[in-house]
Motif scaffolding. Structure first.
Motif, PDB file in Angstrom:
ATOM      1  N   ALA A   1      68.906  81.504  51.240  1.00  0.00           N
ATOM      2  CA  ALA A   1      68.667  82.522  50.221  1.00  0.00           C
ATOM      3  C   ALA A   1      67.531  83.405  50.721  1.00  0.00           C
ATOM      4  CB  ALA A   1      68.300  81.872  48.885  1.00  0.00           C
ATOM      5  N   PRO A   2      67.539  84.667  50.326  1.00  0.00           N
ATOM      6  CA  PRO A   2      66.466  85.547  50.760  1.00  0.00           C
ATOM      7  C   PRO A   2      65.089  84.978  50.409  1.00  0.00           C
ATOM      8  CG  PRO A   2      68.214  86.817  49.744  1.00  0.00           C
ATOM      9  CD  PRO A   2      68.533  85.365  49.521  1.00  0.00           C
ATOM     10  N   GLY A   3      64.201  84.960  51.397  1.00  0.00           N
ATOM     11  CA  GLY A   3      62.852  84.455  51.207  1.00  0.00           C
ATOM     12  C   GLY A   3      62.725  82.944  51.210  1.00  0.00           C
ATOM     13  N   LYS A   4      63.829  82.227  51.386  1.00  0.00           N
ATOM     14  CA  LYS A   4      63.811  80.762  51.303  1.00  0.00           C
ATOM     15  C   LYS A   4      64.148  80.078  52.618  1.00  0.00           C
ATOM     16  CE  LYS A   4      63.530  80.613  46.695  1.00  0.00           C
ATOM     17  NZ  LYS A   4      62.455  80.110  45.921  1.00  0.00           N
ATOM     18  N   GLY A   5      64.463  80.841  53.665  1.00  0.00           N
ATOM     19  CA  GLY A   5      64.849  80.222  54.930  1.00  0.00           C
ATOM     20  C   GLY A   5      66.311  79.818  54.925  1.00  0.00           C
ATOM     21  N   THR A   6      66.691  79.160  56.003  1.00  0.00           N
ATOM     22  CA  THR A   6      68.097  78.787  56.190  1.00  0.00           C
ATOM     23  C   THR A   6      68.188  77.388  56.773  1.00  0.00           C
ATOM     24  OG1 THR A   6      68.704  81.100  56.578  1.00  0.00           O
ATOM     25  CG2 THR A   6      70.246  79.429  57.393  1.00  0.00           C
ATOM     26  N   THR A   7      69.142  76.623  56.274  1.00  0.00           N
ATOM     27  CA  THR A   7      69.494  75.334  56.862  1.00  0.00           C
ATOM     28  C   THR A   7      70.996  75.343  57.107  1.00  0.00           C
ATOM     29  OG1 THR A   7      67.732  74.153  55.715  1.00  0.00           O
ATOM     30  CG2 THR A   7      69.562  72.828  56.543  1.00  0.00           C
ATOM     31  N   VAL A   8      71.371  75.073  58.352  1.00  0.00           N
ATOM     32  CA  VAL A   8      72.782  74.945  58.702  1.00  0.00           C
ATOM     33  C   VAL A   8      72.979  73.545  59.263  1.00  0.00           C
ATOM     34  CG1 VAL A   8      74.711  75.820  60.063  1.00  0.00           C
ATOM     35  CG2 VAL A   8      72.948  77.406  59.266  1.00  0.00           C
ATOM     36  N   THR A   9      73.933  72.819  58.708  1.00  0.00           N
ATOM     37  CA  THR A   9      74.242  71.468  59.178  1.00  0.00           C
ATOM     38  C   THR A   9      75.691  71.443  59.644  1.00  0.00           C
ATOM     39  OG1 THR A   9      72.673  70.506  57.617  1.00  0.00           O
ATOM     40  CG2 THR A   9      74.339  69.025  58.549  1.00  0.00           C
ATOM     41  N   ILE A  10      75.877  70.927  60.860  1.00  0.00           N
ATOM     42  CA  ILE A  10      77.223  70.752  61.395  1.00  0.00           C
ATOM     43  C   ILE A  10      77.420  69.284  61.722  1.00  0.00           C
ATOM     44  CG2 ILE A  10      77.507  73.093  62.278  1.00  0.00           C
ATOM     45  CD1 ILE A  10      76.737  72.019  65.073  1.00  0.00           C
ATOM     46  N   ALA A  11      78.668  68.855  61.706  1.00  0.00           N
ATOM     47  CA  ALA A  11      78.985  67.464  62.052  1.00  0.00           C
ATOM     48  C   ALA A  11      80.301  67.420  62.800  1.00  0.00           C
ATOM     49  CB  ALA A  11      79.071  66.590  60.794  1.00  0.00           C
ATOM     50  N   LYS A  12      80.426  66.422  63.640  1.00  0.00           N
ATOM     51  CA  LYS A  12      81.661  66.126  64.369  1.00  0.00           C
ATOM     52  C   LYS A  12      81.957  64.663  64.097  1.00  0.00           C
ATOM     53  CE  LYS A  12      83.936  68.551  67.111  1.00  0.00           C
ATOM     54  NZ  LYS A  12      85.105  69.332  66.685  1.00  0.00           N
ATOM     55  N   TRP A  13      83.213  64.346  63.756  1.00  0.00           N
ATOM     56  CA  TRP A  13      83.606  62.998  63.346  1.00  0.00           C
ATOM     57  C   TRP A  13      84.591  62.363  64.316  1.00  0.00           C
ATOM     58  CZ3 TRP A  13      80.832  60.901  59.627  1.00  0.00           C
ATOM     59  CH2 TRP A  13      80.170  61.756  58.733  1.00  0.00           C
TER      60      TRP A  13
END
Length: 109
Positions: A94-106
């Motif tokens: 969100a604007p002003g809140k930063g970013t978290t991206v999580t990826i996974a491989k199974w």
């Protein structure tokens, strides 16, 4: 990933996605951190990587995930490409809140 018996193709997909997300964390998020975790869920084992920054955030996530969209002069395939390469893809920003991206491989075991 070798210990979990991922194929070379699966390893390449995950490393490619992770590399792109790490680059985005540095370029657009001003730096941050990556967290790597071995995970299990529903008869599967896998690897999960989260990229976390405290940058400006993403104002329009749907637009940012559109092939060809770029806010920095690149090809516009970073986030959308990483999403296609991973089995799971979660983007929280969100604007002003930063970013978290999580990826996974199974992998089934």
């Amino acid at each position: 990933m070798v210990a979990l018996k991922f194929s070379l193709i699966e390893q390449t997909k995950m490393v490619t996605a992770a590399s792109e997300l790490a680059r985005n964390t540095l370029r657009y998020g001003g730096g941050g951190r990556a967290e790597l975790e071995l995970v299990e869920r529903g008869g599967k084992r896998g690897i999960s990587v989260s990229f976390i920054d405290e940058g400006p955030g993403i104002a329009d996530i749907d637009l940012a995930l559109t092939d060809g969209y770029t806010s920095g002069g690149g090809m516009g395939l970073g986030l959308s490409g990483a999403r296609r390469l991973a089995d799971d893809f979660i983007l929280d920003s969100a604007p002003g809140k930063g970013t978290t991206v999580t990826i996974a491989k199974w992998k089934l075991f």
